[in-house]
Design a protein around this motif. Sequence first.
Motif, PDB file in Angstrom:
ATOM      1  N   GLU A  14      -8.624  -3.732  -8.758  1.00 48.71           N
ATOM      2  CA  GLU A  14      -9.140  -3.617  -7.436  1.00 48.71           C
ATOM      3  C   GLU A  14      -7.907  -3.263  -5.799  1.00 48.71           C
ATOM      4  OE1 GLU A  14     -11.936  -7.342  -6.812  1.00 48.71           O
ATOM      5  OE2 GLU A  14     -10.026  -7.824  -6.832  1.00 48.71           O
ATOM      6  N   GLN A  15      -8.381  -3.015  -4.871  1.00 48.10           N
ATOM      7  CA  GLN A  15      -7.020  -2.456  -4.415  1.00 48.10           C
ATOM      8  C   GLN A  15      -6.928  -3.410  -3.106  1.00 48.10           C
ATOM      9  OE1 GLN A  15      -8.837   1.021  -1.760  1.00 48.10           O
ATOM     10  NE2 GLN A  15      -6.594   1.296  -0.752  1.00 48.10           N
ATOM     11  N   CYS A  16      -5.912  -3.309  -3.248  1.00 48.57           N
ATOM     12  CA  CYS A  16      -5.106  -4.129  -1.827  1.00 48.57           C
ATOM     13  C   CYS A  16      -5.553  -4.243  -0.307  1.00 48.57           C
ATOM     14  CB  CYS A  16      -3.390  -3.410  -1.570  1.00 48.57           C
ATOM     15  SG  CYS A  16      -2.345  -3.948  -2.949  1.00 48.57           S
ATOM     16  N   PHE A  17      -4.569  -5.373   0.039  1.00 44.67           N
ATOM     17  CA  PHE A  17      -4.896  -6.329   1.417  1.00 44.67           C
ATOM     18  C   PHE A  17      -5.378  -4.845   2.144  1.00 44.67           C
ATOM     19  CE2 PHE A  17      -4.180  -7.538   5.456  1.00 44.67           C
ATOM     20  CZ  PHE A  17      -5.217  -8.705   5.307  1.00 44.67           C
ATOM     21  N   ASP A  18      -6.299  -4.257   2.752  1.00 46.95           N
ATOM     22  CA  ASP A  18      -6.657  -3.577   3.209  1.00 46.95           C
ATOM     23  C   ASP A  18      -6.034  -3.615   4.970  1.00 46.95           C
ATOM     24  OD1 ASP A  18      -8.064  -0.418   4.178  1.00 46.95           O
ATOM     25  OD2 ASP A  18      -9.425  -1.315   4.379  1.00 46.95           O
ATOM     26  N   PHE A  19      -4.743  -2.621   5.366  1.00 49.82           N
ATOM     27  CA  PHE A  19      -4.320  -2.154   6.696  1.00 49.82           C
ATOM     28  C   PHE A  19      -4.833  -1.254   7.207  1.00 49.82           C
ATOM     29  CE2 PHE A  19      -0.657  -4.924   3.810  1.00 49.82           C
ATOM     30  CZ  PHE A  19      -0.819  -6.074   4.185  1.00 49.82           C
ATOM     31  N   SER A  20      -5.320  -0.816   6.995  1.00 49.80           N
ATOM     32  CA  SER A  20      -6.115   0.077   8.049  1.00 49.80           C
ATOM     33  C   SER A  20      -6.961  -0.401   8.657  1.00 49.80           C
ATOM     34  CB  SER A  20      -6.771   0.998   7.550  1.00 49.80           C
ATOM     35  OG  SER A  20      -7.793   0.735   6.136  1.00 49.80           O
ATOM     36  N   LYS A  21      -7.310  -1.677   8.061  1.00 47.98           N
ATOM     37  CA  LYS A  21      -8.410  -2.422   9.211  1.00 47.98           C
ATOM     38  C   LYS A  21      -8.126  -2.782  10.712  1.00 47.98           C
ATOM     39  CE  LYS A  21     -11.018  -4.459   5.227  1.00 47.98           C
ATOM     40  NZ  LYS A  21     -11.400  -5.484   5.046  1.00 47.98           N
TER      41      LYS A  21
ATOM     42  N   ASN B 102       0.633  -0.878   0.001  1.00 49.27           N
ATOM     43  CA  ASN B 102      -0.023  -0.124  -0.449  1.00 49.27           C
ATOM     44  C   ASN B 102       0.678   1.352   0.251  1.00 49.27           C
ATOM     45  OD1 ASN B 102      -2.789  -1.152   0.780  1.00 49.27           O
ATOM     46  ND2 ASN B 102      -1.903  -2.286   1.873  1.00 49.27           N
ATOM     47  N   PRO B 103       1.783   1.584  -0.753  1.00 46.46           N
ATOM     48  CA  PRO B 103       2.277   3.045  -1.131  1.00 46.46           C
ATOM     49  C   PRO B 103       1.877   4.076  -1.499  1.00 46.46           C
ATOM     50  CG  PRO B 103       2.186   2.288  -3.148  1.00 46.46           C
ATOM     51  CD  PRO B 103       1.690   0.768  -2.363  1.00 46.46           C
TER      52      PRO B 103
END
Length: 188
Positions: A95-102, A28-29
Amino acid sequence: MSFLVLIFVAFGLAMDCFAVSLSCSMANPNINKTLILKVALVFAVFQATMPVLGWFLGLVFLPYMEQVDHWIAFSILLIIGLKMIGEAIKKKPDEQCFDFSKNLVLFSLAIATSIDAFIIGLSFAFLDVNILHAVFVIGLVTFILTLFGIRIGRKFGLYVSSKWAEIFGGLVLIILGTKILIQHLYYT
């Protein structure tokens, strides 16, 4: 415990956070400044809190935690790593990357990377360690190394496709979990 030894302990504990923050930010750059601070703070708080918990609960839980701490860390990192790889393989290019903001993902990673800090806290209970001083140093070093990991990951993430960065990140987490497991099974 000398200050130099404490610094080495803090760096050793923070290296897992560095590796995770590096891989997360590669996938997620475009992570924003608020999330960067949140990740660094959560990792630092968990790394600083776990030795305190170990300090207070050392005598009661030592026999139980030594038997399963490595399996807990390995399981969490394996599940998250496999999930990252699976989502990267299944996703379409737009599609977006794995969501590390969760929060669940972030807290799971923070727990998995700070279990060793809990064990260090157990040992602090038996040594002549100023726990407040130790916690401050561990938290500060973790915060700085996490920020550094994110910065490096963001730079590389701009040149690597998000799919491959996410697969790499998942592999890093699996390798990290495996390293923890092997260290505890064969080298303790």
